[in-house]
Design a protein around this motif. Sequence first.
Motif, PDB file in Angstrom:
ATOM      1  N   ALA A  66      40.165  34.901  40.628  1.00 15.66           N
ATOM      2  CA  ALA A  66      40.883  36.064  40.104  1.00 15.66           C
ATOM      3  C   ALA A  66      42.368  35.763  39.961  1.00 15.66           C
ATOM      4  O   ALA A  66      43.001  36.146  38.970  1.00 15.66           O
ATOM      5  CB  ALA A  66      40.665  37.268  41.022  1.00 15.66           C
ATOM      6  N   HIS A  82      42.265  43.605  40.537  1.00 20.43           N
ATOM      7  CA  HIS A  82      41.239  42.821  39.848  1.00 20.43           C
ATOM      8  C   HIS A  82      40.105  42.404  40.782  1.00 20.43           C
ATOM      9  O   HIS A  82      39.115  41.823  40.325  1.00 20.43           O
ATOM     10  CB  HIS A  82      41.859  41.568  39.229  1.00 20.43           C
ATOM     11  CG  HIS A  82      42.638  41.845  37.979  1.00 20.43           C
ATOM     12  ND1 HIS A  82      43.894  42.401  38.000  1.00 20.43           N
ATOM     13  CD2 HIS A  82      42.327  41.664  36.672  1.00 20.43           C
ATOM     14  CE1 HIS A  82      44.344  42.534  36.765  1.00 20.43           C
ATOM     15  NE2 HIS A  82      43.408  42.090  35.930  1.00 20.43           N
ATOM     16  N   LEU A 195      38.167  41.353  30.334  1.00 19.98           N
ATOM     17  CA  LEU A 195      38.665  42.058  31.516  1.00 19.98           C
ATOM     18  C   LEU A 195      38.689  43.563  31.291  1.00 19.98           C
ATOM     19  O   LEU A 195      38.356  44.355  32.190  1.00 19.98           O
ATOM     20  CB  LEU A 195      40.070  41.554  31.879  1.00 19.98           C
ATOM     21  CG  LEU A 195      40.154  40.198  32.583  1.00 19.98           C
ATOM     22  CD1 LEU A 195      41.600  39.770  32.762  1.00 19.98           C
ATOM     23  CD2 LEU A 195      39.461  40.272  33.949  1.00 19.98           C
ATOM     24  N   ASN A 200      38.530  45.997  34.350  1.00 22.38           N
ATOM     25  CA  ASN A 200      39.660  45.310  34.985  1.00 22.38           C
ATOM     26  C   ASN A 200      39.238  44.544  36.248  1.00 22.38           C
ATOM     27  O   ASN A 200      40.069  44.277  37.123  1.00 22.38           O
ATOM     28  CB  ASN A 200      40.776  46.286  35.338  1.00 22.38           C
ATOM     29  CG  ASN A 200      42.153  45.650  35.178  1.00 22.38           C
ATOM     30  OD1 ASN A 200      42.338  44.757  34.341  1.00 22.38           O
ATOM     31  ND2 ASN A 200      43.119  46.090  35.973  1.00 22.38           N
ATOM     32  N   LYS A 201      37.957  44.180  36.350  1.00 24.60           N
ATOM     33  CA  LYS A 201      37.465  43.368  37.457  1.00 24.60           C
ATOM     34  C   LYS A 201      37.077  41.990  36.929  1.00 24.60           C
ATOM     35  O   LYS A 201      36.533  41.864  35.831  1.00 24.60           O
ATOM     36  CB  LYS A 201      36.246  44.018  38.126  1.00 24.60           C
ATOM     37  CG  LYS A 201      36.529  45.376  38.760  1.00 24.60           C
ATOM     38  CD  LYS A 201      37.466  45.253  39.958  1.00 24.60           C
ATOM     39  CE  LYS A 201      37.682  46.604  40.614  1.00 24.60           C
ATOM     40  NZ  LYS A 201      38.633  46.510  41.761  1.00 24.60           N
TER      41      LYS A 201
END
Length: 726
Positions: A66, A82, A195, A200-201
């Motif tokens: 990440a 994230h 993303l 957004n992970k």
Amino acid sequence: MEIRSYADYLRSLDDAALFALFESRSDLTSPVPSDIASLAVRASSVPSLVRAIDSLNKWQLQVLEAAAVLTEPFTEKELLQHTDKSAKFALSALADRALIYLGHDGYRIPNNVRDVLGNEIAGLGTPALKKLKLKDLAEAPAASKKVLDAMVWGPPRGAVADVKKPNPGLKWLMDQGFVSPVNQQTVVLHREVALHLRGNKVHRELLVAQPEVTGRRVEAKSLQLASISNITTFLRWIEEVLNFWGQEPAMALKAGGIGVRDLRDLTQHLGVDTECASFIIEVAYISGLLTIDPDDRVLPTHQFDIWVAQPASVKWENLLSAWLITSRMSGLAAAPMGPELDRSSAAIIRKKVLSLLESVDGVAPTLASLIQATQWNLPYRRTGGIPAEHIEWIAREAEWLGITGQGALSTYGKLFLAGDDLDAVDADLPKTVDHILIQSDNTAIAPGPLEHEVSQELDLIADIESRGAATVFRFSEASLRRGLDHGRTGEEILAFLKKTSKTPVPQPLEYLIGDISKKHGKLRVGNASSFIRCEDTALITQIIKDKKVEALGLRRIAPEVLICTHDAHDAMNILRAAGYLPAGEDSQGLLLSGPRIQRAQSKARPPRIIGEFEQPEAHLLEIAIRTIRTGEKSSAKQSTLRDISSEALGSLPRTTANETLEILTKYLTEGPSKSLSIGYADNNGLVSHRIIDPLKISAGSLMARDHATGEVLTFRIPRITGVAAL
């Protein structure tokens, strides 16, 4: 201190932080870097980063991935967005390994980390070259959403027939810049798009915690009984293998390892499967008890004679110690002692599996849960993860060795892993017995483990028919002949059996021993190329006419003597196969009845260990830190000397003998204000750079505290090539 580079970050670490770094990345101290700049270069090199990343668990690896997809510099808040809130603890572990560092403007990762993680980290593609309108994704046509669904979680690349003629869904994505062509037939989904669609992970599933190791609970008494039984059996296996090959050595293949025929013969002798026999051979090999002679014979070493006389606990510990650190995995091939059985991760996997077994006291874990927990702890990104079969082999080998009993870690295994004495093994082993029970069917039962001398003697004259709590031996013509070939007479064999057996020796067995001993040696074979001699001319005539021995090419040169083209060993084997009972004799006509037990003449050559760096001891790490700190002082002085001293010789100060003595005397008289830098020549004339604090001058020598070692050393003044104040 403002941190603008990776080297600056390492310089900002105190001794405790450097100690933690070297503990987690032991390759950084082999050899010890000369200064922080050298340490930074090594710590950011690809080989060192590969080792460091392979030591992470799956959650730490996910956090690092990440961090690698974020734009530098990034904040802790961005990283947690994230991943997960618990990533702050993984972030600390990554910082301890110097895989992430805090600069003056935020968090960064060292150079080459992204190269080690790969081009498409976490299944994400390349960043877009321009800013994208991600809100437009909500208005994407259905055909475009179908394309996005196929690529969002990776792989980010997709194959098309022709990028110049895309379908409507792909064309819309390309027009918006969400997808870009890589070549004529490949497109890639940009990182920002994936993303956004992933919420957004970076990862679909966050593997925050180790999978639980589950299984059935084993009763303590059953566990210990199973474990001690396994230990007893394995020690017996090792001894039987080496005694077996001590009499009839196996031949190593030219490509290396044991041939199928020899392995099959040994498997039948031990009564185990091929995998177990291969493992027994490998353990004897890596322990130095077995070796391959220059003539390619596989023989026990003289070390075996020492090993066999030691207590069971010592014998077991020697075998376990070799197994725990070896890089060889016997399950990889059917040719034990062969090449290409090394895996650098083997020892690390063993230690991790044993630590997981130790964490669930008294529980025999299921193989599936043990595999999942091990793979979470050692994801090994560069090799695609640890194969499940490797973990299965290790669990099986631990059971064979007796580290576990019925699948659960035993008390003996815990003592071994803790480095404690294993006297409990000797105390709990079944007591040895010195007698057997001979039965009427030419078999004998040993009601327990036999004493070494009795066991060795019985192995010469009987074959093992079955094993277990009680071992069954069978006496046959072949086994009794083996005893006679080893120098025993019929009277000696009979006397031994009468002395050892608690039951009377059956009359049929007495007759068999007497009959075999009378025939044995009546026919003698020696080397001429070879000759066969017998006082019974009728027997000589019978042999010449026997079609079973035509392969010998016999020729009669006297009424009682035959010669053949085969050597004595082959001639005896052919005659025995035809039903005769020859014995060997030497050139003087003396019966060769000495023992045939053989030992390798060369020293034991256990295979080398191919593995990761061993973790240094604490005092060695302290010395390494002092050496690096000293190197830093030296590096700082070098840059100063280049500016202020025209007499500097490279990295070393240069002064005359008088100047050296004057500076040292002045330093000691006026009181130390700063440390000194000296050049010092060793016995070979090589000059090294030292940072010292002088203490006193005596008899032409300088006593000073060396910054590199922290110890007070004596320097001979004539060998000091130069001195300067720091």
